[in-house]
Design a protein around this motif. Sequence first.
Motif, PDB file in Angstrom:
ATOM      1  N   ALA A   1       9.820   8.715   9.329  1.00 23.87           N
ATOM      2  CA  ALA A   1      10.674   7.511   9.347  1.00 23.87           C
ATOM      3  C   ALA A   1      10.805   6.944   7.938  1.00 23.87           C
ATOM      4  CB  ALA A   1      10.084   6.468  10.289  1.00 23.87           C
ATOM      5  N   GLU A   2       9.703   6.986   7.204  1.00 23.85           N
ATOM      6  CA  GLU A   2       9.720   6.451   5.833  1.00 23.85           C
ATOM      7  C   GLU A   2      10.670   7.267   4.944  1.00 23.85           C
ATOM      8  OE1 GLU A   2       8.227   3.640   4.952  1.00 23.85           O
ATOM      9  OE2 GLU A   2       8.455   3.741   2.780  1.00 23.85           O
ATOM     10  N   TYR A   3      10.869   8.550   5.254  1.00 25.12           N
ATOM     11  CA  TYR A   3      11.849   9.353   4.503  1.00 25.12           C
ATOM     12  C   TYR A   3      13.231   8.704   4.559  1.00 25.12           C
ATOM     13  CZ  TYR A   3       9.755  13.699   2.886  1.00 25.12           C
ATOM     14  OH  TYR A   3       9.053  14.623   2.175  1.00 25.12           O
ATOM     15  N   LEU A   4      13.596   8.203   5.755  1.00 20.67           N
ATOM     16  CA  LEU A   4      14.914   7.569   5.905  1.00 20.67           C
ATOM     17  C   LEU A   4      14.990   6.355   4.989  1.00 20.67           C
ATOM     18  CD1 LEU A   4      14.840   7.745   9.771  1.00 20.67           C
ATOM     19  CD2 LEU A   4      16.598   8.855   8.405  1.00 20.67           C
ATOM     20  N   ALA A   5      13.949   5.522   5.064  1.00 22.22           N
ATOM     21  CA  ALA A   5      13.942   4.286   4.278  1.00 22.22           C
ATOM     22  C   ALA A   5      13.871   4.570   2.785  1.00 22.22           C
ATOM     23  CB  ALA A   5      12.772   3.409   4.710  1.00 22.22           C
ATOM     24  N   SER A   6      13.118   5.612   2.423  1.00 17.29           N
ATOM     25  CA  SER A   6      12.939   5.891   0.991  1.00 17.29           C
ATOM     26  C   SER A   6      14.259   6.282   0.333  1.00 17.29           C
ATOM     27  CB  SER A   6      11.898   6.996   0.784  1.00 17.29           C
ATOM     28  OG  SER A   6      12.454   8.238   1.151  1.00 17.29           O
ATOM     29  N   GLU A   7      15.216   6.745   1.139  1.00 21.91           N
ATOM     30  CA  GLU A   7      16.527   7.110   0.584  1.00 21.91           C
ATOM     31  C   GLU A   7      17.499   5.933   0.622  1.00 21.91           C
ATOM     32  OE1 GLU A   7      17.626  10.062  -0.791  1.00 21.91           O
ATOM     33  OE2 GLU A   7      15.587  10.838  -0.684  1.00 21.91           O
ATOM     34  N   GLY A   8      17.087   4.815   1.192  1.00 22.97           N
ATOM     35  CA  GLY A   8      17.955   3.633   1.133  1.00 22.97           C
ATOM     36  C   GLY A   8      18.283   3.002   2.467  1.00 22.97           C
ATOM     37  N   ASN A   9      18.052   3.704   3.576  1.00 18.07           N
ATOM     38  CA  ASN A   9      18.413   3.131   4.877  1.00 18.07           C
ATOM     39  C   ASN A   9      17.147   2.718   5.637  1.00 18.07           C
ATOM     40  OD1 ASN A   9      19.455   2.413   7.320  1.00 18.07           O
ATOM     41  ND2 ASN A   9      20.641   4.277   7.623  1.00 18.07           N
TER      42      ASN A   9
ATOM     43  N   LEU B   1       0.940  10.911  14.902  1.00 15.69           N
ATOM     44  CA  LEU B   1       1.741   9.695  14.757  1.00 15.69           C
ATOM     45  C   LEU B   1       1.986   9.417  13.274  1.00 15.69           C
ATOM     46  CD1 LEU B   1       3.087   7.309  16.154  1.00 15.69           C
ATOM     47  CD2 LEU B   1       0.932   6.065  15.990  1.00 15.69           C
ATOM     48  N   ASN B   2       0.963   9.610  12.460  1.00 16.55           N
ATOM     49  CA  ASN B   2       1.099   9.376  11.026  1.00 16.55           C
ATOM     50  C   ASN B   2       2.203  10.258  10.421  1.00 16.55           C
ATOM     51  OD1 ASN B   2       0.087  10.610   8.179  1.00 16.55           O
ATOM     52  ND2 ASN B   2      -0.211   8.414   8.282  1.00 16.55           N
ATOM     53  N   GLU B   3       2.271  11.514  10.847  1.00 14.34           N
ATOM     54  CA  GLU B   3       3.325  12.412  10.338  1.00 14.34           C
ATOM     55  C   GLU B   3       4.714  11.917  10.760  1.00 14.34           C
ATOM     56  OE1 GLU B   3       0.832  16.616  10.069  1.00 14.34           O
ATOM     57  OE2 GLU B   3       1.516  15.899  12.008  1.00 14.34           O
ATOM     58  N   SER B   4       4.815  11.422  11.982  1.00 17.14           N
ATOM     59  CA  SER B   4       6.115  10.926  12.455  1.00 17.14           C
ATOM     60  C   SER B   4       6.504   9.641  11.734  1.00 17.14           C
ATOM     61  CB  SER B   4       6.075  10.680  13.965  1.00 17.14           C
ATOM     62  OG  SER B   4       5.979  11.902  14.656  1.00 17.14           O
TER      63      SER B   4
ATOM     64  N   SER C   1       0.849  -1.186   0.000  1.00 13.30           N
ATOM     65  CA  SER C   1       0.000   0.000   0.000  1.00 13.30           C
ATOM     66  C   SER C   1       0.894   1.250   0.000  1.00 13.30           C
ATOM     67  CB  SER C   1      -0.901  -0.008   1.237  1.00 13.30           C
ATOM     68  OG  SER C   1      -0.098  -0.089   2.381  1.00 13.30           O
ATOM     69  N   ASP C   2       0.282   2.405  -0.203  1.00 15.30           N
ATOM     70  CA  ASP C   2       1.066   3.639  -0.300  1.00 15.30           C
ATOM     71  C   ASP C   2       1.638   4.087   1.041  1.00 15.30           C
ATOM     72  OD1 ASP C   2       0.987   3.874  -2.923  1.00 15.30           O
ATOM     73  OD2 ASP C   2      -0.607   5.386  -3.012  1.00 15.30           O
ATOM     74  N   ASP C   3       0.950   3.716   2.130  1.00 15.54           N
ATOM     75  CA  ASP C   3       1.410   4.161   3.450  1.00 15.54           C
ATOM     76  C   ASP C   3       2.666   3.418   3.860  1.00 15.54           C
ATOM     77  OD1 ASP C   3      -0.471   6.036   3.868  1.00 15.54           O
ATOM     78  OD2 ASP C   3      -1.838   4.724   4.979  1.00 15.54           O
ATOM     79  N   TYR C   4       3.680   4.158   4.251  1.00 15.14           N
ATOM     80  CA  TYR C   4       4.926   3.596   4.759  1.00 15.14           C
ATOM     81  C   TYR C   4       5.355   2.401   3.892  1.00 15.14           C
ATOM     82  CZ  TYR C   4       1.927   5.392   8.512  1.00 15.14           C
ATOM     83  OH  TYR C   4       1.000   6.097   9.243  1.00 15.14           O
ATOM     84  N   ARG C   5       5.590   2.664   2.626  1.00 16.23           N
ATOM     85  CA  ARG C   5       5.849   1.589   1.657  1.00 16.23           C
ATOM     86  C   ARG C   5       6.911   0.610   2.107  1.00 16.23           C
ATOM     87  NH1 ARG C   5       5.749   4.059  -4.435  1.00 16.23           N
ATOM     88  NH2 ARG C   5       3.631   4.827  -4.279  1.00 16.23           N
ATOM     89  N   ILE C   6       8.026   1.180   2.608  1.00 17.06           N
ATOM     90  CA  ILE C   6       9.149   0.295   2.931  1.00 17.06           C
ATOM     91  C   ILE C   6       9.068  -0.200   4.369  1.00 17.06           C
ATOM     92  CG2 ILE C   6      11.672   0.174   3.117  1.00 17.06           C
ATOM     93  CD1 ILE C   6      11.700   2.279   0.798  1.00 17.06           C
TER      94      ILE C   6
ATOM     95  N   MET D   1       9.056  -1.601  12.167  1.00 14.05           N
ATOM     96  CA  MET D   1      10.185  -1.038  12.914  1.00 14.05           C
ATOM     97  C   MET D   1      10.196  -1.533  14.361  1.00 14.05           C
ATOM     98  SD  MET D   1      10.361   2.965  11.856  1.00 14.05           S
ATOM     99  CE  MET D   1       8.612   3.329  11.788  1.00 14.05           C
ATOM    100  N   PRO D   2      11.384  -1.819  14.904  1.00 12.22           N
ATOM    101  CA  PRO D   2      11.474  -2.001  16.351  1.00 12.22           C
ATOM    102  C   PRO D   2      11.075  -0.675  17.010  1.00 12.22           C
ATOM    103  CG  PRO D   2      13.499  -2.716  15.250  1.00 12.22           C
ATOM    104  CD  PRO D   2      12.676  -1.988  14.234  1.00 12.22           C
ATOM    105  N   VAL D   3      10.445  -0.751  18.181  1.00  9.07           N
ATOM    106  CA  VAL D   3       9.967   0.467  18.832  1.00  9.07           C
ATOM    107  C   VAL D   3      10.716   0.715  20.144  1.00  9.07           C
ATOM    108  CG1 VAL D   3       7.951   1.686  19.739  1.00  9.07           C
ATOM    109  CG2 VAL D   3       7.699   0.137  17.796  1.00  9.07           C
ATOM    110  N   CYS D   4      11.183   1.949  20.284  1.00 11.97           N
ATOM    111  CA  CYS D   4      11.925   2.375  21.470  1.00 11.97           C
ATOM    112  C   CYS D   4      11.024   3.270  22.325  1.00 11.97           C
ATOM    113  CB  CYS D   4      13.147   3.160  20.993  1.00 11.97           C
ATOM    114  SG  CYS D   4      14.120   3.932  22.302  1.00 11.97           S
ATOM    115  N   VAL D   5      11.242   3.270  23.624  1.00 14.06           N
ATOM    116  CA  VAL D   5      10.592   4.278  24.471  1.00 14.06           C
ATOM    117  C   VAL D   5      11.670   5.051  25.226  1.00 14.06           C
ATOM    118  CG1 VAL D   5       8.379   3.090  24.752  1.00 14.06           C
ATOM    119  CG2 VAL D   5      10.242   2.583  26.351  1.00 14.06           C
TER     120      VAL D   5
END
Length: 361
Positions: free
Chosen positions: A239-247, A232-235, A73-78, A283-287
């Motif tokens: 995160a997806e920005y990081l993945a979309s560039e390769g990481n 939360l969706n914006e955050s 789906s389009d949301d958080y593709r990676i 993603m693993p989740v940290c607190v």
Amino acid sequence: MLAILHPNTELDSEAYRQTMHYLENLPGVSVRVHEIQGASQRLTEIYLLGDTKTLSKEEIEALPAVERAIRISDDYRILGRHKDDHRQSGFTYNGVEFSQNNLNIFAGLCAVDVPEHVEQMMQALEDNGEVCTRMGAYKPRTNPYSFQGHGKGCLPWVFEKAGKHGIKVIAMEITHESHIEEIDTCLEKLGRPTGVMLQIGTRNTQNFELLKAIGRQKTYPALLKRGFGITLNESLNAAEYLASEGNANVIFCLRGMKTEAGQPHRNMVDFAHVPAVKRLTRMPVCVDPSHSVGSRDRSPDGILDVMHATAQGVIAGANMVLVDFHPKPEKALVDGPQALLMKELPAYLEDIRLCHDTWKK
Ligand code: E4P
Ligand code: PEP
């Protein structure tokens, strides 16, 4: 559409060449390759972007290097979870595994101050069998006249001490892309005695150019803090920005939301969102209970609010805890009032283990 290759597919194999030749020549489709190093195998995922609606899953699965295909789906593709998507979460970095099923504790200094305190902190971690820590060298401050961190000047001795005490991963916030090179150059010069996880603080969650720069490099994993004033969706999109560039080696951190209703805590603790993030993404989740609670206050039964908040997060399934400790909180240059004492470390770690065991049951 996502094509997942057979594990350990060699990128110079004939099967890979034929598969890529086919995919790269699909009209209106662009191809992005992601390599994921797991504990026991290397996975290659190929994202097909653009005009993919007419592609058939069977057609992609018939290619020689492809194990299976998933329509995403389009949301958080990676980073997202998609229908019929049973991929493992997480990654291994510098010998430490990060996943949605385990737990790593990053206790340490909010801000690096003097070598003696860094030494005491790392010695305590080693004594307690811990191999990860947090150490702030670049500090984002509300007030421009507040201490901004020692910057690159402290990196050599912090990294050397980490190596000496067997610390494998340091979570270190960066506030500018030039800090990546500063960290990398220093680690390289010292023969890489430790590893670094690049932390993006809540004030920079939507600093898209910084996210892209961190996403473009694949040496260091990233720890992205939830923005304290956005959805939360914006955050998660950040995160997806990081993945979309390769990481795609990204951990997502809940750290409380800014709201008057959050008083008396510094921020409104949002750790009930741990399972929601794990449901929406891989993603693993940290607190971060320290920046959420913001003090060493205790309940009438004597339990630290930071411990209560940690327990909430870990019982909800958190995979990482980022927490401030300090040998002399009254001397700390940043956030001293929320730092726990060194003598509290063993009991704190033990309580976390109990909570984690409860969650696993
Ligand atoms: C440290 O972790 C942050 O830089 C800190 O929480 C910023 O807050 P302040 O600058 O308002 O003290
Ligand atoms: C930190 O962890 O040092 C920090 C600055 O946290 P946050 O970005 O959540 O305020």
